[in-house]
Design a protein around this motif. Structure first.
Motif, PDB file in Angstrom:
ATOM      1  N   VAL A  14       0.860  -1.188   0.000  1.00  0.00           N
ATOM      2  CA  VAL A  14       0.000   0.000   0.000  1.00  0.00           C
ATOM      3  C   VAL A  14       0.896   1.237   0.000  1.00  0.00           C
ATOM      4  N   VAL A  15       0.709   2.096  -1.006  1.00  0.00           N
ATOM      5  CA  VAL A  15       1.441   3.359  -1.089  1.00  0.00           C
ATOM      6  C   VAL A  15       0.414   4.472  -1.219  1.00  0.00           C
ATOM      7  N   VAL A  16       0.450   5.445  -0.303  1.00  0.00           N
ATOM      8  CA  VAL A  16      -0.449   6.595  -0.352  1.00  0.00           C
ATOM      9  C   VAL A  16       0.233   7.703  -1.139  1.00  0.00           C
ATOM     10  N   LEU A  17      -0.431   8.172  -2.209  1.00  0.00           N
ATOM     11  CA  LEU A  17       0.116   9.209  -3.081  1.00  0.00           C
ATOM     12  C   LEU A  17      -0.738  10.463  -2.984  1.00  0.00           C
ATOM     13  N   GLU A  23      -1.750  14.447  -4.719  1.00  0.00           N
ATOM     14  CA  GLU A  23      -2.237  14.826  -6.048  1.00  0.00           C
ATOM     15  C   GLU A  23      -1.117  14.911  -7.076  1.00  0.00           C
ATOM     16  N   TYR A  24       0.132  15.030  -6.622  1.00  0.00           N
ATOM     17  CA  TYR A  24       1.269  15.097  -7.545  1.00  0.00           C
ATOM     18  C   TYR A  24       2.032  13.760  -7.587  1.00  0.00           C
ATOM     19  N   ASP A  25       1.398  12.690  -7.126  1.00  0.00           N
ATOM     20  CA  ASP A  25       1.980  11.348  -7.107  1.00  0.00           C
ATOM     21  C   ASP A  25       3.229  11.270  -6.239  1.00  0.00           C
ATOM     22  N   ARG A  26       3.268  12.124  -5.203  1.00  0.00           N
ATOM     23  CA  ARG A  26       4.352  12.037  -4.229  1.00  0.00           C
ATOM     24  C   ARG A  26       3.944  11.085  -3.107  1.00  0.00           C
ATOM     25  N   ILE A  27       4.922  10.359  -2.592  1.00  0.00           N
ATOM     26  CA  ILE A  27       4.653   9.348  -1.569  1.00  0.00           C
ATOM     27  C   ILE A  27       4.398  10.027  -0.228  1.00  0.00           C
ATOM     28  N   GLU A  28       3.240   9.739   0.368  1.00  0.00           N
ATOM     29  CA  GLU A  28       2.941  10.233   1.707  1.00  0.00           C
ATOM     30  C   GLU A  28       3.159   9.158   2.768  1.00  0.00           C
ATOM     31  N   TRP A  29       2.900   7.912   2.400  1.00  0.00           N
ATOM     32  CA  TRP A  29       3.064   6.810   3.353  1.00  0.00           C
ATOM     33  C   TRP A  29       3.164   5.517   2.562  1.00  0.00           C
ATOM     34  N   VAL A  30       3.927   4.553   3.091  1.00  0.00           N
ATOM     35  CA  VAL A  30       4.072   3.259   2.425  1.00  0.00           C
ATOM     36  C   VAL A  30       4.225   2.195   3.500  1.00  0.00           C
ATOM     37  N   ASN A  31       3.564   1.057   3.301  1.00  0.00           N
ATOM     38  CA  ASN A  31       3.683  -0.021   4.280  1.00  0.00           C
ATOM     39  C   ASN A  31       4.884  -0.909   3.945  1.00  0.00           C
ATOM     40  N   PRO A  32       5.297  -1.789   4.854  1.00  0.00           N
ATOM     41  CA  PRO A  32       6.513  -2.590   4.619  1.00  0.00           C
ATOM     42  C   PRO A  32       6.453  -3.434   3.348  1.00  0.00           C
ATOM     43  N   GLN A  86       8.392  11.831  -5.721  1.00  0.00           N
ATOM     44  CA  GLN A  86       7.483  11.281  -6.709  1.00  0.00           C
ATOM     45  C   GLN A  86       7.821   9.827  -6.976  1.00  0.00           C
ATOM     46  N   ILE A  87       6.794   9.002  -6.998  1.00  0.00           N
ATOM     47  CA  ILE A  87       7.040   7.578  -7.202  1.00  0.00           C
ATOM     48  C   ILE A  87       7.548   7.294  -8.610  1.00  0.00           C
ATOM     49  N   LEU A  88       7.234   8.175  -9.572  1.00  0.00           N
ATOM     50  CA  LEU A  88       7.712   7.973 -10.946  1.00  0.00           C
ATOM     51  C   LEU A  88       9.227   8.119 -11.029  1.00  0.00           C
ATOM     52  N   ASN A  89       9.811   8.837 -10.069  1.00  0.00           N
ATOM     53  CA  ASN A  89      11.274   8.966 -10.054  1.00  0.00           C
ATOM     54  C   ASN A  89      11.948   7.763  -9.413  1.00  0.00           C
ATOM     55  N   LEU A  90      11.158   6.923  -8.756  1.00  0.00           N
ATOM     56  CA  LEU A  90      11.716   5.790  -8.027  1.00  0.00           C
ATOM     57  C   LEU A  90      11.448   4.461  -8.725  1.00  0.00           C
ATOM     58  N   VAL A  91      10.306   4.366  -9.415  1.00  0.00           N
ATOM     59  CA  VAL A  91       9.979   3.162 -10.187  1.00  0.00           C
ATOM     60  C   VAL A  91      10.056   3.563 -11.656  1.00  0.00           C
ATOM     61  N   ARG A  92      11.078   3.109 -12.356  1.00  0.00           N
ATOM     62  CA  ARG A  92      11.408   3.655 -13.673  1.00  0.00           C
ATOM     63  C   ARG A  92      11.001   2.751 -14.835  1.00  0.00           C
ATOM     64  N   GLN A  93      10.151   1.786 -14.603  1.00  0.00           N
ATOM     65  CA  GLN A  93       9.740   0.916 -15.698  1.00  0.00           C
ATOM     66  C   GLN A  93       8.743   1.645 -16.605  1.00  0.00           C
ATOM     67  N   PRO A  94       8.939   1.604 -17.915  1.00  0.00           N
ATOM     68  CA  PRO A  94       8.071   2.351 -18.851  1.00  0.00           C
ATOM     69  C   PRO A  94       6.597   1.982 -18.728  1.00  0.00           C
ATOM     70  N   SER A  95       6.293   0.703 -18.540  1.00  0.00           N
ATOM     71  CA  SER A  95       4.892   0.300 -18.442  1.00  0.00           C
ATOM     72  C   SER A  95       4.229   0.920 -17.212  1.00  0.00           C
ATOM     73  N   PHE A  96       4.998   1.072 -16.120  1.00  0.00           N
ATOM     74  CA  PHE A  96       4.466   1.699 -14.916  1.00  0.00           C
ATOM     75  C   PHE A  96       4.197   3.183 -15.155  1.00  0.00           C
ATOM     76  N   HIS A  97       5.081   3.871 -15.856  1.00  0.00           N
ATOM     77  CA  HIS A  97       4.881   5.292 -16.159  1.00  0.00           C
ATOM     78  C   HIS A  97       3.653   5.481 -17.050  1.00  0.00           C
ATOM     79  N   THR A  98       3.484   4.596 -18.031  1.00  0.00           N
ATOM     80  CA  THR A  98       2.317   4.685 -18.903  1.00  0.00           C
ATOM     81  C   THR A  98       1.030   4.484 -18.108  1.00  0.00           C
TER      82      THR A  98
END
Length: 434
Positions: free
Chosen positions: A111-114, A116-125, A142-154
């Motif tokens: 669970v990752v809480v994002l 409005e700008y897709d920034r991480i507010e909270w994440v569980n283990p 921003q989670i897009l800066n941390l998970v760099r897979q193209p399919s995830f960005h799309t």
């Protein structure tokens, strides 16, 4: 009208009345002086309590409410009640938040809480593990800066809330994640992740299994169908040709029958309850039966010996053990050239264990193939296996039977020198002669 207003007007009326009385007795100047003095005292009284209020507001706490006089006492008591109610509400909200965090951390999914700008507010283990995040350093990024897979960005750009994304992790463990965005207020979103690696592997095994079964059945069906079609097109068939065709069709039909029987055996073992009803297995009788079967398969082409030096029997399912041991024996006969030797052994081992082994002087198995021998339809040499009548399911059956009997399979083999398949039973699975 509020109590504060009534009291203030009462004080002003009293001050005015006193000043007016002094002006009647001592003259207007004295009356004005008395009025001014009383107003200054009244103003000082209020300024003093306002100062107390401002100091309390700098560090508000129910236990630090100042003591007041008159109307200010009532005001401070009202503040005290409100502060206590707010503190209780805050404590209740903190308890709810703690329960929410504990529930989120205990969830088997990420669970990752994002915001409005897709920034991480909270994440569980679990989310930390799935996305490779740092729970301290990555919050606010921003989670897009941390998970760099193209399919995830799309997927994130599409803001798709209806369908999950299947994400294959580039990590060495080849993890497969099912990811889905879920909005939970006006601006925030939940990014949920579930590890479906095992499910994907099961589905892959299922697809491969269906494809392998279809492939294994296609050849004999094609052969039998071809012969039948040829026979139907021939106006006359001589006895020699008919006997030749029938022999070949019988061989292919037996091959299909063996495959179906192995499939049914494997399905029965896999779908049986894990806690099976155990019985005492007479190993002397089972070994004698295996010897008879080996000699029947060999037809005198091999030298077969039995080495029974263990005086313990087994606890388990005699039918399943017979099937597993029989597969090891038939493999030894099938892959040992004529004139070779095969040894069946039942011996005691260290730590109270016992070992059933089948050794041969056959063709052997290259080392790189040993880890995959128990996979369904896995063959070291497909053409040679089919020529020897193997279905590719024998060692898969062995693996499942041994797992149900808390035993393990140990294989030693060298090409052109032979193989030894050993089944090692723990002391808990052994029984005394009845």
């Amino acid at each position: 009208m509020t109590d504060f207003a009534r009291r203030s007007l009462g004080w002003l009326f009293a001050i005015s009345s006193i000043a007016f009385g002094f002006s009647l007795i001592y003259g207007p100047d004295i009356g004005l002086l008395v009025l001014s003095g009383q107003l200054l005292l009244w103003l000082g009284f209020h300024l003093h309590h306002i100062g107390l209020l401002l100091r309390w507001l700098e560090r508000p706490a129910p236990g630090r409410i100042p003591e007041g006089y008159g109307i200010w006492h009532n005001a401070f008591m009202a503040l005290y009640r409100q502060a206590r109610k707010q503190k209780q509400s805050k404590r209740k909200l903190a308890s709810i938040l703690d329960r929410f965090i504990n529930a989120g951390e205990a969830m088997p999914d990420g669970v990752v809480v994002l915001d409005e700008y897709d920034r991480i507010e909270w994440v569980n283990p679990v989310g930390v593990e799935h996305f490779g995040l740092d729970p301290k350093a990555d919050v606010g990024n921003q989670i897009l800066n941390l998970v760099r897979q193209p399919s995830f960005h799309t997927y994130m750009a599409a803001q798709s809330y209806s369908q999950p994304l299947i994400l294959h992790s580039p990590t060495p463990d080849e993890r497969v994640l099912s990811i889905q965005l879920v909005p939970f207020d006006i601006t925030r979103k939940l990014l949920l992740s579930r590890d479906i690696t095992q499910l994907e592997r099961v589905q892959t095994v299922h697809r491969d299994f269906v494809a392998n079964v279809s492939h294994e059945l296609r050849t004999p069906l094609t052969v039998v169908g071809g012969f039948l079609e040829t026979l139907s097109d021939m106006p006359e068939v001589d006895d020699a040709t008919l006997r030749q065709f029938l022999a070949l069709m019988l061989e292919q039909s037996r091959r299909m029958q063996s495959l179906v029987e192995d499939l049914l055996t494997l399905s029965r073992i896999e779908n049986s309850p894990r806690s099976m009803q155990q019985e005492t297995v007479n190993m002397d009788q089972l070994l004698d039966t295996l010897m008879v079967e080996a000699e029947g398969l060999s037809q005198g082409r091999h030298q077969i010996t039995l080495d029974n030096h263990c005086h313990r029997w087994l606890r388990g399912n005699v039918q399943e053990l017979h099937s597993a041991f029989g597969n090891l024996v038939s493999n030894a006969v099938r892959y040992t050239p004529e004139g070779g030797s095969i040894t069946l052994a039942w011996q005691e081992a260290d730590e109270g264990r016992a070992v059933f082994s089948v050794s041969d002087t056959g063709i052997g198995i290259p080392r790189e193939h040993l880890p995959r021998l128990t996979e369904r339809f896995y063959r070291v040499d497909r053409g040679r296996s089919r020529g020897n009548g193997g279905t590719g399911l024998g060692l898969a059956i062995v693996k499942h039977v041994l797992a149900r009997h808390q035993a393990r399979l140990d294989v030693h083999s060298e090409p052109d020198k032979g193989s030894c398949f050993s089944v090692i039973f723990n002391a808990e699975q052994l029984a005394a002669h009845e």
